[in-house]
Write a protein that holds these residues in place. Structure first.
Motif, PDB file in Angstrom:
ATOM      1  N   PRO A   1       0.701  -1.267   0.108  1.00 11.98           N
ATOM      2  CA  PRO A   1       0.074   0.012  -0.106  1.00 11.98           C
ATOM      3  C   PRO A   1       0.759   1.302  -0.032  1.00 11.98           C
ATOM      4  CG  PRO A   1      -0.166  -1.134   2.248  1.00 11.98           C
ATOM      5  CD  PRO A   1       0.544  -2.159   1.376  1.00 11.98           C
TER       6      PRO A   1
ATOM      7  N   ILE B   1       0.703   4.275  -2.653  1.00 15.81           N
ATOM      8  CA  ILE B   1       0.160   5.600  -2.519  1.00 15.81           C
ATOM      9  C   ILE B   1       1.315   6.652  -2.836  1.00 15.81           C
ATOM     10  CG2 ILE B   1       0.027   7.229  -0.498  1.00 15.81           C
ATOM     11  CD1 ILE B   1      -1.374   4.816   0.976  1.00 15.81           C
TER      12      ILE B   1
ATOM     13  N   PHE C   1      -5.704   4.926   6.077  1.00 11.95           N
ATOM     14  CA  PHE C   1      -5.147   5.425   5.112  1.00 11.95           C
ATOM     15  C   PHE C   1      -4.742   4.446   4.249  1.00 11.95           C
ATOM     16  CE2 PHE C   1      -0.930   6.967   3.192  1.00 11.95           C
ATOM     17  CZ  PHE C   1      -1.485   7.983   2.448  1.00 11.95           C
ATOM     18  N   ALA C   2      -4.032   3.343   4.737  1.00 11.99           N
ATOM     19  CA  ALA C   2      -3.457   2.289   3.739  1.00 11.99           C
ATOM     20  C   ALA C   2      -4.592   1.405   3.207  1.00 11.99           C
ATOM     21  CB  ALA C   2      -2.429   1.494   4.770  1.00 11.99           C
TER      22      ALA C   2
ATOM     23  N   GLY D   1      -7.971   2.203   2.877  1.00 14.47           N
ATOM     24  CA  GLY D   1      -9.002   2.816   1.971  1.00 14.47           C
ATOM     25  C   GLY D   1     -10.385   2.624   2.817  1.00 14.47           C
TER      26      GLY D   1
ATOM     27  N   GLY E   1      -7.848   8.876   8.322  1.00 12.44           N
ATOM     28  CA  GLY E   1      -7.240   8.077   7.427  1.00 12.44           C
ATOM     29  C   GLY E   1      -7.864   7.844   5.890  1.00 12.44           C
ATOM     30  N   ASP E   2      -9.247   7.958   6.255  1.00  7.71           N
ATOM     31  CA  ASP E   2      -9.989   7.836   5.192  1.00  7.71           C
ATOM     32  C   ASP E   2     -10.091   9.160   4.220  1.00  7.71           C
ATOM     33  OD1 ASP E   2     -12.466   5.914   3.879  1.00  7.71           O
ATOM     34  OD2 ASP E   2     -13.471   7.968   3.829  1.00  7.71           O
TER      35      ASP E   2
ATOM     36  N   CYS F   1      -7.715  10.925   3.811  1.00 10.65           N
ATOM     37  CA  CYS F   1      -6.056  11.070   3.154  1.00 10.65           C
ATOM     38  C   CYS F   1      -5.938  10.129   1.925  1.00 10.65           C
ATOM     39  CB  CYS F   1      -5.073  11.205   4.084  1.00 10.65           C
ATOM     40  SG  CYS F   1      -5.385  12.521   5.405  1.00 10.65           S
ATOM     41  N   SER F   2      -6.873   8.927   1.975  1.00  6.14           N
ATOM     42  CA  SER F   2      -6.403   7.992   1.268  1.00  6.14           C
ATOM     43  C   SER F   2      -6.929   7.892  -0.059  1.00  6.14           C
ATOM     44  CB  SER F   2      -7.279   6.762   1.765  1.00  6.14           C
ATOM     45  OG  SER F   2      -6.769   5.344   1.248  1.00  6.14           O
TER      46      SER F   2
ATOM     47  N   SER G   1      -9.980   5.457  -0.994  1.00  2.34           N
ATOM     48  CA  SER G   1     -11.183   5.621  -0.055  1.00  2.34           C
ATOM     49  C   SER G   1     -12.464   5.672  -0.875  1.00  2.34           C
ATOM     50  CB  SER G   1     -11.193   6.971   1.035  1.00  2.34           C
ATOM     51  OG  SER G   1     -12.327   7.142   1.246  1.00  2.34           O
TER      52      SER G   1
END
Length: 514
Positions: A11, A15, A396-397, A399, A438-439, A441-442, A445
């Protein structure tokens, strides 16, 4: 390599590739391949089988079609059709011309999606897609970039849904809290009451919502957002002209009628909202055998089916309005085709995001991060801040905020009960807060993908312009959780966090205006 620190590599590569190339489909594809190779220790044939299995599993589950997937994809197609019919009938143009006489400032145009995001709290998917249809004609007229609109939508959809007990998110979370309470025999806690008590402890969600308001009021265009807003203001180009993959964007290959009326847009949107909510209530009620309450109805509702039903009914109404107009107009087939084509980029990205989500799940990335928390010897007072950071990394990782909820709520509940039950609610709230951060920034997501679609923004442009605001909210949240852990005073912590946010906004306003 699964379930170890190596599970973070695929991941992270994906990213980094997204940030370097800004080509989301390419980056997702590379991430899928690398992840599959890691799962099977670089056995090519097994890796190919893994990728096929992940793709197949999106559409087929337990020997039959995965209807939830089909319902959501068809809703996206219906939304494209709806947008095309509202545009072709002249409804979008008429609404824009009317709205610009009522809302005559850029601030007012940006406050519209903000307030709609708070009002429409039933579901994040519905929020992300529906608000864009209402706000886009107005924000376009005021030369507000699509990246800015996507931020306004995304940063009010998940934060509002996670704070509301009467939403698809709230119902799921309350049900999970109930299972934690039952498992540990916590007689002093009740699921709904616990959720309500957790609301002021969900610092990130509250800060993110207030930050949107301050961004509009103080015109805080940070980082890449400044570039998008300047281009929109100076040239009228609402998206980067070098971007071709704009989900939800019509190519305007059909003629708009001149007899369009405001109700050609407003009635289909109102029908969409009413029919979707009604379908959610009906499907939820049908899944509850007895003693149905509003909470149990939303806990058991079928969101994707409801979106499908609402979208279909709304398309029917918009098509009727288009067909009854007597002016010469483009063929209905062409309007339908353009509507479907406008949603294909979003569908491609969403499917790839689902595939890599499955790959990452099989890699055990989330399980590894959860194990890190479970094995760490933390002081209970610092549990919320550590949980927030770990859940932010996990969401983040992977999603997915929902996936992070499902993994981390039971684990964090167990840690808090075993160490200091007084930190239980704060720690569970930190799971929700970190997951939403995290969602936000992903790049994989689903909520961010759908927010880009609703706004008609390039997806990576949306992610990159939203990250600075999400990081500001996260830093304030971290400070808040440290204070909460030390003092145990919930409302003082929340007030302090809001004061920090306001002070930060004033400083940034002075810096950006200088």
């Amino acid at each position: 390599m699964t379930g170890t620190i190596y599970s973070l590599i695929p991941p992270l590569i994906m990213i980094i590739l997204v940030l370097l190339t800004r080509k989301v489909t390419l980056s997702l594809g590379v991430g899928i391949i690398i992840g599959a190779l890691f799962i099977h220790e670089f056995n090519v044939m097994d890796s190919i089988q893994q990728i096929w299995s992940a793709f197949y599993g999106i559409f087929v589950a337990e020997g039959g079609p995965n209807m939830g997937t089909f319902y959501l994809l068809f809703f996206l197609i219906f939304l494209g059709m709806l947008t095309a019919f509202m545009s072709a009938s002249g409804g979008t143009r008429a609404f824009g011309e009317w709205a610009i006489t009522k809302i005559q400032t850029k601030k007012g145009a940006q406050l519209l999606p903000f307030f709609l995001g708070i009002i429409i709290f039933i579901d994040d998917y519905f929020n992300s897609l529906a608000i864009g249809q209402v706000a886009r004609p107005l924000t376009d007229r005021h030369k507000i970039s699509r990246a800015k609109l996507a931020y306004l939508i995304d940063s009010t959809s998940a934060p509002v849904a996670v704070l509301s007990p009467i939403s698809s998110w709230g119902a799921f979370i309350i049900g999970t809290i109930g299972a934690i309470i039952a498992e540990h025999n916590l007689s002093n806690f009740q699921p709904l009451e616990s959720f309500v008590r957790m609301i002021p402890m969900n610092i990130y969600a509250i800060i993110a919502i207030f930050l949107v308001f301050l961004v509009v009021i103080f015109k805080l265009n940070l980082g890449a957002m400044r570039k998008h807003e300047q281009r929109a203001e100076e040239t009228g180009e609402l998206v980067d002209p070098n971007r071709n993959d704009i989900p939800g964007e019509l190519k305007e290959e059909f003629v708009q009628t001149n007899s369009g009326r405001i109700y050609h847009l407003t009635i289909p949107i109102v029908v969409l909202i009413i029919s979707t909510i009604a379908a959610m209530v009906i499907t939820g009620r049908n899944n509850v055998e007895e003693n149905a309450t509003l909470l149990t109805i939303f806990e058991n509702t079928n969101v994707n089916l409801s979106l499908f039903i609402g979208g279909l009914i709304a398309v029917y109404h918009s098509a009727i309005f288009y067909l009854i107009q007597m002016q010469p107009k483009t063929s209905t087939f062409l309007v339908l085709r353009e509507g479907i084509k406008s949603m294909l980029p979003a569908i491609y990205i969403l499917i790839l995001a689902w595939v890599i989500g499955t790959i990452i799940e099989n890699l055990g990335t989330g399980d590894y991060l959860a194990l890190v928390v479970e094995r760490s010897q933390l002081s209970p007072s610092y549990l919320p801040v550590i949980v927030f950071i770990v859940c932010g990394i996990m969401a983040f990782a992977t999603g997915t905020s929902w996936g992070t909820f499902g993994i981390m709520l039971p684990i964090v509940g167990q840690i808090a009960v075993n160490s200091d039950v007084n930190m239980l609610l704060a720690s569970l709230a930190a799971v929700l807060a970190g997951s939403v951060f995290g969602d936000h920034c992903s790049p994989i997501s689903d909520t961010s993908i759908l927010s880009s679609t609703g706004a008609g923004s390039n997806h990576i442009d949306h992610v990159l312009t939203q990250i600075p605001y999400a990081v500001i909210a996260a830093i304030i949240t971290i400070i808040g959780y440290v204070v909460l852990g030390i003092t145990g005073m919930v409302w003082i912590t929340l007030i302090l966090s809001l004061v920090l946010l306001f002070a930060t906004a004033l400083i940034l306003n002075k810096l950006t205006q200088s």
